[in-house]
Design a protein around this motif. Structure first.
Motif, mmCIF file in Angstrom:
data_model
loop_
_atom_site.group_PDB
_atom_site.id
_atom_site.type_symbol
_atom_site.label_atom_id
_atom_site.label_comp_id
_atom_site.label_asym_id
_atom_site.label_seq_id
_atom_site.Cartn_x
_atom_site.Cartn_y
_atom_site.Cartn_z
ATOM 1 N N THR A 173 -12.574 15.696 4.965
ATOM 2 C CA THR A 173 -13.118 15.275 3.671
ATOM 3 C C THR A 173 -12.322 14.070 3.192
ATOM 4 N N LEU A 174 -12.864 13.402 2.210
ATOM 5 C CA LEU A 174 -12.184 12.219 1.679
ATOM 6 C C LEU A 174 -11.047 12.561 0.729
ATOM 7 N N THR A 175 -10.846 13.833 0.448
ATOM 8 C CA THR A 175 -9.802 14.251 -0.487
ATOM 9 C C THR A 175 -8.428 13.762 -0.063
ATOM 10 N N GLU A 176 -8.144 13.775 1.239
ATOM 11 C CA GLU A 176 -6.840 13.345 1.733
ATOM 12 C C GLU A 176 -6.557 11.869 1.436
ATOM 13 N N VAL A 187 -4.999 -1.511 -7.221
ATOM 14 C CA VAL A 187 -6.349 -1.614 -6.667
ATOM 15 C C VAL A 187 -6.609 -0.289 -5.957
ATOM 16 N N LEU A 188 -7.513 0.498 -6.501
ATOM 17 C CA LEU A 188 -7.813 1.806 -5.936
ATOM 18 C C LEU A 188 -8.744 1.670 -4.737
ATOM 19 N N CYS A 189 -8.698 2.647 -3.834
ATOM 20 C CA CYS A 189 -9.545 2.643 -2.640
ATOM 21 C C CYS A 189 -10.636 3.699 -2.763
ATOM 22 N N THR A 190 -11.804 3.347 -2.300
ATOM 23 C CA THR A 190 -12.884 4.317 -2.140
ATOM 24 C C THR A 190 -13.340 4.234 -0.689
ATOM 25 N N THR A 215 0.831 -1.197 0.000
ATOM 26 C CA THR A 215 0.000 0.000 0.000
ATOM 27 C C THR A 215 0.869 1.252 0.000
ATOM 28 N N ASN A 216 0.304 2.335 -0.499
ATOM 29 C CA ASN A 216 1.019 3.606 -0.480
ATOM 30 C C ASN A 216 0.746 4.379 0.809
ATOM 31 N N ALA A 217 -0.092 3.824 1.703
ATOM 32 C CA ALA A 217 -0.427 4.482 2.971
ATOM 33 C C ALA A 217 -0.324 3.475 4.118
ATOM 34 N N PRO A 218 0.906 3.042 4.479
ATOM 35 C CA PRO A 218 1.067 2.001 5.499
ATOM 36 C C PRO A 218 0.628 2.420 6.898
ATOM 37 N N ALA A 219 0.479 3.706 7.167
ATOM 38 C CA ALA A 219 -0.013 4.134 8.480
ATOM 39 C C ALA A 219 -1.507 3.841 8.631
ATOM 40 N N ARG A 220 -2.224 3.742 7.519
ATOM 41 C CA ARG A 220 -3.675 3.512 7.555
ATOM 42 C C ARG A 220 -4.071 2.071 7.278
ATOM 43 N N TYR A 221 -3.281 1.366 6.474
ATOM 44 C CA TYR A 221 -3.703 0.048 5.995
ATOM 45 C C TYR A 221 -2.735 -1.052 6.394
#
Length: 161
Positions: free
Chosen positions: A93-96, A133-136, A56-62
């Protein structure tokens, strides 16, 4: 962009990494409940022997469980993609989180290969196949009932299965 392979008896939501690995989703939809985890499962099925990795590109979240492995032809593995909001501040917002994604990588393996780590080191870019795999995200401020589809409890049970 990834080239999809010839017609296969798979659902239309299935994606291929060059006759090597079948991925059953192209995006991971997460219901975000403050203080709870949410997870989605990805099924990877090998059409030919391969080694795979999911990052993942966001290991702090996932979290990804398991993060890597090998598969023989016809074998499958269930990979859990877990969004943990317990220690992460929720955005207004979800923009981040709009650019969050997972990257599935695979390399071919000859039958009986035992030197997988060395093969990853030596694999040139032309041999490493990739799929994003994109996240929503849907932010829920009200706690979902335990066991409801998309609820943290249901997501946790799905990840354990």
């Amino acid at each position: 962009m990834i080239a999809l392979c010839c017609v296969r008896p798979w659902p239309s939501s299935t994606f291929f990494l060059c006759n090597m690995l079948v991925i059953d989703i192209d995006k991971a939809d997460f219901v975000v409940v403050p203080g709870h985890s949410s997870s989605r499962a990805v099924i990877l099925t090998a059409e030919s022997p391969c080694s795979w990795k999911v990052m993942t590109n966001a290991p702090a979240r996932y979290r990804v469980k398991p993060t890597a492995g090998t598969l023989g032809a016809g074998e499958s593995v269930k990979v859990s993609l877990i969004l943990s909001t317990g220690s992460v501040a929720l955005p207004e917002t979800l923009t981040e989180w709009a650019k969050d994604k997972f990257l599935v990588k695979a390399i071919p393996l000859p039958a009986g290969a035992t030197d997988v780590a060395e093969r990853w080191k030596k694999a040139g870019p032309e041999n490493v196949k990739q799929f994003k795999v994109l996240c929503t995200h849907t932010i829920s401020t009200a706690a979902s009932p335990a066991g409801a589809a998309g609820s943290p409890a249901a997501a946790s049970k799905a990840a354990e299965a």
